[in-house]
Design a protein around this motif. Structure first.
Motif, PDB file in Angstrom:
ATOM      1  N   CYS A 128       0.658  -1.011   0.013  1.00 32.12           N
ATOM      2  CA  CYS A 128       0.362  -0.243  -0.264  1.00 32.12           C
ATOM      3  C   CYS A 128       0.824   0.869  -0.262  1.00 32.12           C
ATOM      4  N   CYS A 177      -6.592   2.906   7.392  1.00 31.70           N
ATOM      5  CA  CYS A 177      -6.711   2.802   6.108  1.00 31.70           C
ATOM      6  C   CYS A 177      -7.198   3.986   6.165  1.00 31.70           C
ATOM      7  N   HIS A 178      -6.382   5.003   4.399  1.00 30.87           N
ATOM      8  CA  HIS A 178      -6.749   6.181   4.279  1.00 30.87           C
ATOM      9  C   HIS A 178      -8.631   5.682   3.234  1.00 30.87           C
ATOM     10  N   TYR A 179      -9.029   4.807   3.189  1.00 32.55           N
ATOM     11  CA  TYR A 179     -10.041   4.638   2.236  1.00 32.55           C
ATOM     12  C   TYR A 179     -10.792   3.914   3.347  1.00 32.55           C
ATOM     13  N   MET A 197      -3.045   1.615  -4.113  1.00 39.21           N
ATOM     14  CA  MET A 197      -3.468   2.331  -3.357  1.00 39.21           C
ATOM     15  C   MET A 197      -3.661   2.350  -2.034  1.00 39.21           C
ATOM     16  N   CYS A 198      -3.746   1.193  -2.276  1.00 37.83           N
ATOM     17  CA  CYS A 198      -4.420   0.561  -0.942  1.00 37.83           C
ATOM     18  C   CYS A 198      -5.228  -1.258  -1.484  1.00 37.83           C
ATOM     19  N   SER A 199      -4.290  -1.663  -0.374  1.00 36.04           N
ATOM     20  CA  SER A 199      -4.452  -2.732  -0.019  1.00 36.04           C
ATOM     21  C   SER A 199      -5.707  -3.437  -0.788  1.00 36.04           C
ATOM     22  N   ASN A 225      -8.376  -2.079   4.199  1.00 38.84           N
ATOM     23  CA  ASN A 225      -7.771  -3.087   4.640  1.00 38.84           C
ATOM     24  C   ASN A 225      -8.544  -3.978   5.135  1.00 38.84           C
ATOM     25  N   GLY A 249      -0.678  -4.286   3.703  1.00 34.51           N
ATOM     26  CA  GLY A 249      -1.836  -3.008   3.917  1.00 34.51           C
ATOM     27  C   GLY A 249      -1.643  -1.725   5.123  1.00 34.51           C
ATOM     28  N   CYS A 250      -2.122  -0.697   5.927  1.00 36.44           N
ATOM     29  CA  CYS A 250      -2.421   0.066   6.775  1.00 36.44           C
ATOM     30  C   CYS A 250      -3.158  -1.241   7.797  1.00 36.44           C
ATOM     31  N   TRP A 274       0.822   3.577   1.180  1.00 32.62           N
ATOM     32  CA  TRP A 274       0.496   5.085   2.379  1.00 32.62           C
ATOM     33  C   TRP A 274       1.081   4.260   4.072  1.00 32.62           C
ATOM     34  N   CYS A 275       1.477   2.822   3.395  1.00 29.19           N
ATOM     35  CA  CYS A 275       1.997   2.224   4.826  1.00 29.19           C
ATOM     36  C   CYS A 275       3.465   1.785   4.454  1.00 29.19           C
TER      37      CYS A 275
END
Ligand code: SF4
Ligand code: SF4
Ligand code: FES
Lengths: 325, 143
Positions: B13, B72-74, B41-43, B78, B66-67, B15-16
């Protein structure tokens, strides 16, 4: 003008695809009148040698149903390919592997063991198993080879069009035949059924809540099914979101969930992966324990997500080596 | 000695865990070069088709990083990734693919050491398992 020559052939199949041609009933009579059927093992008697003697490309179209499991099926598929202008993969088995391809989750070795040696109804003290060559009274007998995996038709020959379904519906068949007779065919390689998911034309889609959330996967034998409500919203696996439209939602109308026989849409490369994606988004809870419990009801994920599509799946079949340790 | 060099695909991911890998790099923490990172961009963006495709194309192991839960940014990407992971594991087992060949873990941007640890552990595990050898319809041609 000579009538166009048409062949129907079956490979590894249940016979349902042949039956569905007969089910065209009065509609088939028009088809029969318009064409000259030169091969149709389920209904008429023909010899392979007559097909071999034909000129290449002289059959207008061959409809081949069934998956490819044996050497003989591959051989006849190749022969028909050579002799035909068009080859149509007819039905789920031919297009995707179908029910026979569920055997890809096991191996040839295990199948032979079970069928010829270990099954409780088998008495075979000498352990005789089929061989491709054997000698009996000085004669050499040959059997076609049984392959390690079950293949879809386009793994062994070039295929022009696909008619999905287990079996394809009469409407789809008639449309396809008419398109061929009138020369109004889509680009080569097309699947002759609408390229959208079944949910699009399912009457129960309206009843699907915006945020479907299911806490438990239920099996149809364990519940009383609500005849109006979306199956997924009832916690019953319905392959609708990962399945191509075109059957008229036959199973749903019979109050049974879709099991995915039309295969995926064009944009999807793996029907099972698509369904895993969908289910992952609607399972309730975020604790591992809750999720494990919800998944208890899913006893045979591969057989559920790839009921008709193992040969077309990305993984194709299970590893053939004994253990992955 | 086991000379096998596994191919491991790690979906990380942005972001993390990808940032974690970056930090590990800046700190000059060595991690196994058997693991190839693919930034997402995200798991939750990791479509199960990606995982299947990786195995089909020759990966011996796949990781989804992932985060941490709640980060999770979204919001819930995750969580979805985790559920898909559970479903995937159950399904892959029927294809004879060892459970340890697919791993999901949470690594934050600051956790460079943790990144190094999970990645190296995975490389070790898959090395011990040996090559995946998917033989199925992957080699086409009716044989
Ligand atoms: S999941 Fe099944 S029941 Fe629900 S809308 Fe789709 S096809 Fe219909
Ligand atoms: S509802 Fe699904 S399983 Fe039933 S005929 Fe249609 S596509 Fe096939
Ligand atoms: S943003 Fe990192 S897992 Fe969703």
């Amino acid at each position: 003008m000579a009538k166009p020559k048409v062949a129907f052939y079956w490979c590894a199949s249940c016979g349902g695809c042949g039956e569905t041609v007969v089910d065209l009933a009065d509609k088939i009579l028009d088809v029969v009148a318009a064409v000259d059927i030169i091969l149709w093992p389920i209904a008429m008697d023909f010899k392979y040698k007559d097909i071999r003697a034909m000129e290449d490309g002289s059959i207008a179209v061959s409809f081949i149903n069934g998956a490819v499991r044996t050497e003989e099926q591959k051989e006849i598929a190749e022969l028909l390919r050579k002799k035909s202008g068009l080859v149509v993969a007819f039905g789920s088995c031919s297009s995707l592997g179908g029910i026979p391809a569920l055997a890809n989750l096991t191996s040839k070795k295990k199948i032979f063991e079970r069928s010829y040696l270990k099954s409780p109804t088998v008495v075979n003290p000498e352990g005789v198993v089929p061989k491709t060559k054997s000698k009996v009274d000085g004669y050499e007998l040959a059997l076609p080879e049984f392959y390690e995996s079950v293949y879809k038709l386009n793994d062994v020959i070039d295929v022009d069009y696909y008619l999905p379904g287990c079996p394809p519906t009469p409407d789809l068949i008639v449309n396809a035949v008419n398109a061929i007779l009138e020369g109004k065919l889509p680009p080569k390689g097309a699947i002759l059924s609408p390229d959208k998911s079944l949910c699009n034309s399912c009457d129960r889609n309206e009843s699907k809540p915006e945020d479907v959330a299911i806490s438990e996967i239920k099996r149809v034998i364990d519940v009383e099914i609500d005849p109006e409500k979306c199956f997924l919203a009832q916690g019953i696996i319905c392959m609708g979101p990962a399945t191509r439209d075109g059957c008229g939602a036959s199973c749903i109308n019979g109050n049974m969930p879709c099991t995915g026989c039309f295969g995926p849409t064009d944009s999807c490369k793996d029907q099972g992966a698509k369904m895993i994606g969908t289910l992952g988004a609607i399972l309730e809870g975020d604790e591992e324990e809750t999720i494990d419990k919800a998944l208890d009801g899913l006893v045979d994920p591969a057989g559920t997500f790839y009921r008709y599509g193992l040969s077309a799946s990305m993984l194709g079949s299970a590893r053939k080596e004994e253990e992955d340790e | 000695m086991n000379n096998f060099e596994p191919k491991i695909v790690a979906f990380t991911c942005n972001w993390c865990s990808y940032a974690g890998a970056d930090k590990a790099g800046m700190m000059k923490l060595k991690y196994s070069d058997d693991v190839k990172l693919i930034r997402v961009m995200c798991s939750g963006r990791v479509d199960p088709q990606f995982v299947m495709d990786a195995f089909r194309e020759g990966a011996d192991g796949v990781m989804i990083l992932g985060c941490h839960p709640g980060d999770c940014h979204y919001r819930t990407g995750n969580v979805k990734a985790f559920k898909r992971y559970k479903l995937l594991k159950k399904t892959l087992a029927q294809f004879g693919i060892n459970d340890k060949r697919l791993k999901l873990d949470w690594v934050a941007a600051g956790e460079a050491e943790l990144f190094q640890k999970v990645v190296n552990e995975m490389a070790e595990t898959v090395k011990e398992l040996g090559p995946l050898h998917l033989t199925g319809n992957v080699e086409q041609g009716g044989k």
